[in-house]
Scaffold this motif. Structure first.
Motif, mmCIF file in Angstrom:
data_model
loop_
_atom_site.group_PDB
_atom_site.id
_atom_site.type_symbol
_atom_site.label_atom_id
_atom_site.label_comp_id
_atom_site.label_asym_id
_atom_site.label_seq_id
_atom_site.Cartn_x
_atom_site.Cartn_y
_atom_site.Cartn_z
ATOM 1 N N LEU A 59 7.084 7.303 6.100
ATOM 2 C CA LEU A 59 8.462 7.524 6.555
ATOM 3 C C LEU A 59 8.640 9.017 6.400
ATOM 4 C CD1 LEU A 59 11.424 7.007 7.298
ATOM 5 C CD2 LEU A 59 11.850 6.440 4.912
ATOM 6 N N ASP A 60 8.675 9.719 7.551
ATOM 7 C CA ASP A 60 8.690 11.170 7.461
ATOM 8 C C ASP A 60 9.361 11.804 8.662
ATOM 9 O OD1 ASP A 60 6.773 10.669 9.404
ATOM 10 O OD2 ASP A 60 5.124 11.573 8.312
ATOM 11 N N ASP A 98 23.244 11.459 5.762
ATOM 12 C CA ASP A 98 24.072 10.621 4.893
ATOM 13 C C ASP A 98 23.725 9.140 4.954
ATOM 14 O OD1 ASP A 98 25.482 12.841 4.064
ATOM 15 O OD2 ASP A 98 27.054 12.602 5.574
ATOM 16 N N GLU A 99 23.243 8.679 6.108
ATOM 17 C CA GLU A 99 22.966 7.251 6.259
ATOM 18 C C GLU A 99 21.920 7.014 7.338
ATOM 19 O OE1 GLU A 99 26.208 4.864 7.904
ATOM 20 O OE2 GLU A 99 27.034 6.638 8.856
ATOM 21 N N ILE A 100 21.417 5.796 7.373
ATOM 22 C CA ILE A 100 20.527 5.326 8.430
ATOM 23 C C ILE A 100 21.346 4.343 9.246
ATOM 24 C CG2 ILE A 100 18.470 3.986 8.970
ATOM 25 C CD1 ILE A 100 17.207 5.034 6.393
ATOM 26 N N LEU A 101 21.494 4.611 10.526
ATOM 27 C CA LEU A 101 22.284 3.738 11.391
ATOM 28 C C LEU A 101 21.467 2.505 11.776
ATOM 29 C CD1 LEU A 101 23.916 6.464 13.675
ATOM 30 C CD2 LEU A 101 24.851 5.404 11.607
ATOM 31 N N THR A 102 22.147 1.369 11.910
ATOM 32 C CA THR A 102 21.459 0.121 12.246
ATOM 33 C C THR A 102 22.132 -0.622 13.400
ATOM 34 O OG1 THR A 102 22.710 -1.083 10.559
ATOM 35 C CG2 THR A 102 20.547 -0.200 9.903
ATOM 36 N N GLY A 103 22.915 0.068 14.203
ATOM 37 C CA GLY A 103 23.604 -0.561 15.328
ATOM 38 C C GLY A 103 22.676 -0.813 16.508
ATOM 39 N N ALA A 104 23.274 -1.124 17.637
ATOM 40 C CA ALA A 104 22.509 -1.450 18.844
ATOM 41 C C ALA A 104 21.618 -0.296 19.293
ATOM 42 C CB ALA A 104 23.461 -1.845 19.967
ATOM 43 N N ASP A 105 22.117 0.929 19.196
ATOM 44 C CA ASP A 105 21.300 2.084 19.592
ATOM 45 C C ASP A 105 20.076 2.215 18.701
ATOM 46 O OD1 ASP A 105 23.045 2.689 21.631
ATOM 47 O OD2 ASP A 105 24.147 4.204 20.476
ATOM 48 N N ASP A 152 0.826 -1.209 0.000
ATOM 49 C CA ASP A 152 0.000 0.000 0.000
ATOM 50 C C ASP A 152 0.859 1.257 0.000
ATOM 51 O OD1 ASP A 152 -2.273 -1.539 -0.034
ATOM 52 O OD2 ASP A 152 -2.627 -1.399 2.122
ATOM 53 N N PHE A 153 1.976 1.225 0.706
ATOM 54 C CA PHE A 153 2.903 2.355 0.708
ATOM 55 C C PHE A 153 3.667 2.390 -0.610
ATOM 56 C CE2 PHE A 153 6.660 4.725 2.470
ATOM 57 C CZ PHE A 153 5.970 5.885 2.779
ATOM 58 N N GLY A 154 4.049 1.214 -1.096
ATOM 59 C CA GLY A 154 4.601 1.048 -2.434
ATOM 60 C C GLY A 154 5.996 1.579 -2.655
ATOM 61 N N ALA A 155 6.543 1.215 -3.798
ATOM 62 C CA ALA A 155 7.897 1.624 -4.171
ATOM 63 C C ALA A 155 7.989 3.139 -4.318
ATOM 64 C CB ALA A 155 8.314 0.934 -5.462
ATOM 65 N N GLU A 156 6.960 3.746 -4.884
ATOM 66 C CA GLU A 156 6.983 5.197 -5.070
ATOM 67 C C GLU A 156 7.027 5.913 -3.718
ATOM 68 O OE1 GLU A 156 3.955 8.473 -6.800
ATOM 69 O OE2 GLU A 156 4.382 6.771 -8.136
ATOM 70 N N GLY A 157 6.235 5.443 -2.772
ATOM 71 C CA GLY A 157 6.234 6.038 -1.430
ATOM 72 C C GLY A 157 7.583 5.898 -0.750
ATOM 73 N N ASP A 165 14.408 9.499 -0.492
ATOM 74 C CA ASP A 165 15.081 10.643 -1.120
ATOM 75 C C ASP A 165 15.059 11.851 -0.183
ATOM 76 O OD1 ASP A 165 15.668 9.167 -3.369
ATOM 77 O OD2 ASP A 165 14.047 10.032 -4.604
ATOM 78 N N ALA A 166 13.921 12.100 0.438
ATOM 79 C CA ALA A 166 13.809 13.237 1.360
ATOM 80 C C ALA A 166 14.705 13.039 2.585
ATOM 81 C CB ALA A 166 12.351 13.415 1.789
ATOM 82 N N TYR A 167 14.736 11.807 3.116
ATOM 83 C CA TYR A 167 15.591 11.525 4.270
ATOM 84 C C TYR A 167 17.067 11.729 3.910
ATOM 85 C CZ TYR A 167 18.175 9.150 7.913
ATOM 86 O OH TYR A 167 19.077 8.877 8.908
#
Length: 192
Positions: free
Chosen positions: A189-190, A127-134, A109-114, A120-122
């Protein structure tokens, strides 16, 4: 055989570790492990719990042996919260890799376009999305529990530490019980 080992690990952790030594993370792990064993084979764990409590007994006469109805997935709120957190963090990891195809398959429903537009806005700001323990911390997950649906927001751990972006979603409790897994539907995602 694996189920028996998991069941033994659950019993050992839940009964032999003193309560004052159990951290919130360990309690979450114990709850998750117990729920995992129940989902795979609830009869094994339920039978063991009945034997320990002394409630287990054989039916009298010619009464048929009927297994109890399985517990609803959402009845163990602590374990269900972990499943929801895992589903949302899975999306964080995919967003960090910019795997829009997989994200779109998880949230049609959110889809590839969403996803493309939001990422792109993020990335225009960070520069990046962190995925560590925090980033995986339960402190970055907000849950508003409703009777039939939960509203959730997974805060994105950005390099600047602003925590100004997040993934918003709903969790359908009845659908989760039916599916045997957390049914999460991303709505945005905003920026907060």
């Amino acid at each position: 055989m694996v189920l028996r080992y998991l069941s033994d690990a659950y019993r050992a952790a839940s009964q032999t570790i003193p309560e004052h030594l159990k951290t919130e993370e360990l309690r979450d792990l114990i709850e998750w492990l117990g729920e995992l064993v129940r989902q795979v084979d609830s009869s094994l764990l339920d039978e063991w719990e009945e034997l320990v409590s002394g409630a287990g007994s054989l039916p009298e006469g010619d009464e048929p042996v009927v297994p109890p109805a399985p517990k609803r997935l959402t009845s163990n709120v602590r374990a269900f919260r972990i499943l929801v957190r895992n589903e949302l963090f899975r999306r964080v990891q995919l967003a960090a890799r910019e795997d829009v195809e997989t994200l779109a398959s998880l949230d049609p429903d959110f889809g590839a376009e969403g996803w493309n537009s939001a990422l792109d806005a993020y990335f225009a700001e960070h520069d990046e999305i962190l995925t560590g323990a925090d980033a995986r911390s339960s402190a970055l997950l907000m849950i508003e529990q409703g009777a039939s649906e939960w509203a959730v927001r997974q805060i994105i751990d950005d390099p600047a530490g602003d925590h100004d972006w997040g993934i918003s979603a709903t969790v359908d409790l009845a659908a989760s019980d039916d599916a045997g897994e957390a049914v999460v539907t991303v709505t945005a995602l905003d920026r907060l």
